[in-house]
Design a protein around this motif. Structure first.
Motif, PDB file in Angstrom:
ATOM      1  N   ASP A   1      -9.663  -5.340 -34.421  1.00  0.00           N
ATOM      2  CA  ASP A   1     -10.667  -5.608 -35.445  1.00  0.00           C
ATOM      3  C   ASP A   1     -10.071  -5.108 -36.754  1.00  0.00           C
ATOM      4  O   ASP A   1     -10.393  -4.025 -37.250  1.00  0.00           O
ATOM      5  CB  ASP A   1     -11.971  -4.885 -35.113  1.00  0.00           C
ATOM      6  CG  ASP A   1     -13.100  -5.224 -36.080  1.00  0.00           C
ATOM      7  OD1 ASP A   1     -12.816  -5.780 -37.174  1.00  0.00           O
ATOM      8  OD2 ASP A   1     -14.263  -4.925 -35.751  1.00  0.00           O
ATOM      9  N   PHE A   2      -9.162  -5.915 -37.318  1.00  0.00           N
ATOM     10  CA  PHE A   2      -8.373  -5.482 -38.458  1.00  0.00           C
ATOM     11  C   PHE A   2      -9.202  -5.356 -39.733  1.00  0.00           C
ATOM     12  O   PHE A   2      -8.879  -4.556 -40.603  1.00  0.00           O
ATOM     13  CB  PHE A   2      -7.180  -6.408 -38.656  1.00  0.00           C
ATOM     14  CG  PHE A   2      -6.251  -6.404 -37.470  1.00  0.00           C
ATOM     15  CD1 PHE A   2      -5.588  -5.246 -37.090  1.00  0.00           C
ATOM     16  CD2 PHE A   2      -6.057  -7.544 -36.712  1.00  0.00           C
ATOM     17  CE1 PHE A   2      -4.739  -5.219 -35.999  1.00  0.00           C
ATOM     18  CE2 PHE A   2      -5.208  -7.537 -35.616  1.00  0.00           C
ATOM     19  CZ  PHE A   2      -4.553  -6.376 -35.257  1.00  0.00           C
TER      20      PHE A   2
ATOM     21  N   ASN B   1       0.798  -1.848 -40.417  1.00  0.00           N
ATOM     22  CA  ASN B   1       0.883  -2.302 -39.018  1.00  0.00           C
ATOM     23  C   ASN B   1      -0.151  -3.374 -38.722  1.00  0.00           C
ATOM     24  O   ASN B   1       0.115  -4.312 -37.958  1.00  0.00           O
ATOM     25  CB  ASN B   1       0.709  -1.127 -38.062  1.00  0.00           C
ATOM     26  CG  ASN B   1       1.951  -0.293 -37.936  1.00  0.00           C
ATOM     27  OD1 ASN B   1       3.061  -0.776 -38.092  1.00  0.00           O
ATOM     28  ND2 ASN B   1       1.787   0.980 -37.665  1.00  0.00           N
ATOM     29  N   ASN B   2      -1.338  -3.251 -39.332  1.00  0.00           N
ATOM     30  CA  ASN B   2      -2.365  -4.284 -39.154  1.00  0.00           C
ATOM     31  C   ASN B   2      -1.865  -5.634 -39.668  1.00  0.00           C
ATOM     32  O   ASN B   2      -2.001  -6.656 -38.995  1.00  0.00           O
ATOM     33  CB  ASN B   2      -3.648  -3.904 -39.889  1.00  0.00           C
ATOM     34  CG  ASN B   2      -4.384  -2.754 -39.252  1.00  0.00           C
ATOM     35  OD1 ASN B   2      -4.064  -2.312 -38.157  1.00  0.00           O
ATOM     36  ND2 ASN B   2      -5.384  -2.244 -39.949  1.00  0.00           N
TER      37      ASN B   2
ATOM     38  N   LEU C   1     -10.859   6.308 -36.924  1.00  0.00           N
ATOM     39  CA  LEU C   1     -11.645   5.089 -36.755  1.00  0.00           C
ATOM     40  C   LEU C   1     -10.820   3.861 -37.140  1.00  0.00           C
ATOM     41  O   LEU C   1     -10.900   2.827 -36.478  1.00  0.00           O
ATOM     42  CB  LEU C   1     -12.921   5.152 -37.587  1.00  0.00           C
ATOM     43  CG  LEU C   1     -14.003   6.079 -37.046  1.00  0.00           C
ATOM     44  CD1 LEU C   1     -15.121   6.250 -38.068  1.00  0.00           C
ATOM     45  CD2 LEU C   1     -14.552   5.554 -35.733  1.00  0.00           C
ATOM     46  N   GLY C   2     -10.021   3.990 -38.175  1.00  0.00           N
ATOM     47  CA  GLY C   2      -9.135   2.892 -38.563  1.00  0.00           C
ATOM     48  C   GLY C   2      -8.152   2.555 -37.462  1.00  0.00           C
ATOM     49  O   GLY C   2      -7.883   1.386 -37.186  1.00  0.00           O
ATOM     50  N   GLU C   3      -7.611   3.593 -36.801  1.00  0.00           N
ATOM     51  CA  GLU C   3      -6.682   3.380 -35.692  1.00  0.00           C
ATOM     52  C   GLU C   3      -7.374   2.724 -34.505  1.00  0.00           C
ATOM     53  O   GLU C   3      -6.832   1.804 -33.886  1.00  0.00           O
ATOM     54  CB  GLU C   3      -6.089   4.717 -35.237  1.00  0.00           C
ATOM     55  CG  GLU C   3      -5.093   5.318 -36.182  1.00  0.00           C
ATOM     56  CD  GLU C   3      -4.556   6.631 -35.640  1.00  0.00           C
ATOM     57  OE1 GLU C   3      -3.850   6.600 -34.612  1.00  0.00           O
ATOM     58  OE2 GLU C   3      -4.866   7.677 -36.240  1.00  0.00           O
ATOM     59  N   VAL C   4      -8.583   3.198 -34.189  1.00  0.00           N
ATOM     60  CA  VAL C   4      -9.326   2.650 -33.044  1.00  0.00           C
ATOM     61  C   VAL C   4      -9.621   1.174 -33.258  1.00  0.00           C
ATOM     62  O   VAL C   4      -9.403   0.340 -32.361  1.00  0.00           O
ATOM     63  CB  VAL C   4     -10.629   3.446 -32.798  1.00  0.00           C
ATOM     64  CG1 VAL C   4     -11.544   2.726 -31.822  1.00  0.00           C
ATOM     65  CG2 VAL C   4     -10.308   4.846 -32.300  1.00  0.00           C
TER      66      VAL C   4
END
Length: 174
Positions: free
Chosen positions: A12-13, A45-46, A3-6
């Protein structure tokens, strides 16, 4: 983690950070670190996408303590070097990218990993070292050429197999 990756891919950081921090928190509660390094890396990366390079670098430094895989270390050095390069900290970029290059032959082949040579060439260009820049660009081109050649060979092999299957299935029908 997924979910964090999606959410990161959707840019939506904030939501991505929330899920990744949950992963890190859960790992700490459970006394595990199986996903901690990846979570820190995605979080970094975010921040890199938000151009908050100092924070990204701090987070890229964390996975190395959790991630002992060669590929994980390679990617951390690569991304950290990219951040330093974007910040104009050329010496730090070179140091990180050179560490990544030393691990390059140990990681599984991936066209995205060849980017290390492109970034290294840019760092050498900023330093004014045109000889090393040219060598790095040549390595980058050679690696991409090898990947394209391998892809072509794989496509030819698949086409050959598909043709043989077609011939065999028609022979069976007769």
């Amino acid at each position: 983690m997924q979910l964090g990756e999606v959410y990161a891919k959707k840019e939506d950081f904030g939501q991505s950070k929330q899920y990744l921090m949950e992963v890190i928190s859960d790992e700490q509660k459970n006394g595990s670190d199986k996903y901690t390094g990846k979570a820190y890396h995605y979080l970094a990366n975010n921040y890199m996408a938000l151009e908050e390079y100092d924070t990204a670098i701090d987070l890229f430094n964390k996975p190395s303590s959790y991630n002992s895989s060669t590929t994980g270390k390679f990617i951390s050095y690569l991304d950290r070097g990219d951040c330093y390069l974007r910040m104009g900290e050329n010496e730090k970029a070179l140091a990180s990218l050179q560490k990544a290059v030393m691990l390059y032959q140990s990681v599984s082949p991936n066209p995205e990993y060849a980017e290390v040579f492109n970034l290294l060439a840019k760092a050498y260009l900023q330093k004014g070292n045109t000889q090393s820049m040219a060598t790095s660009f040549t390595s980058y081109g050679d690696e991409l050429k090898n990947f394209l050649q391998q892809k072509e060979e794989n496509i030819q092999l698949l086409n050959k197999q598909r043709f043989e299957q077609l011939v065999n299935s028609r022979a069976t029908l007769k």
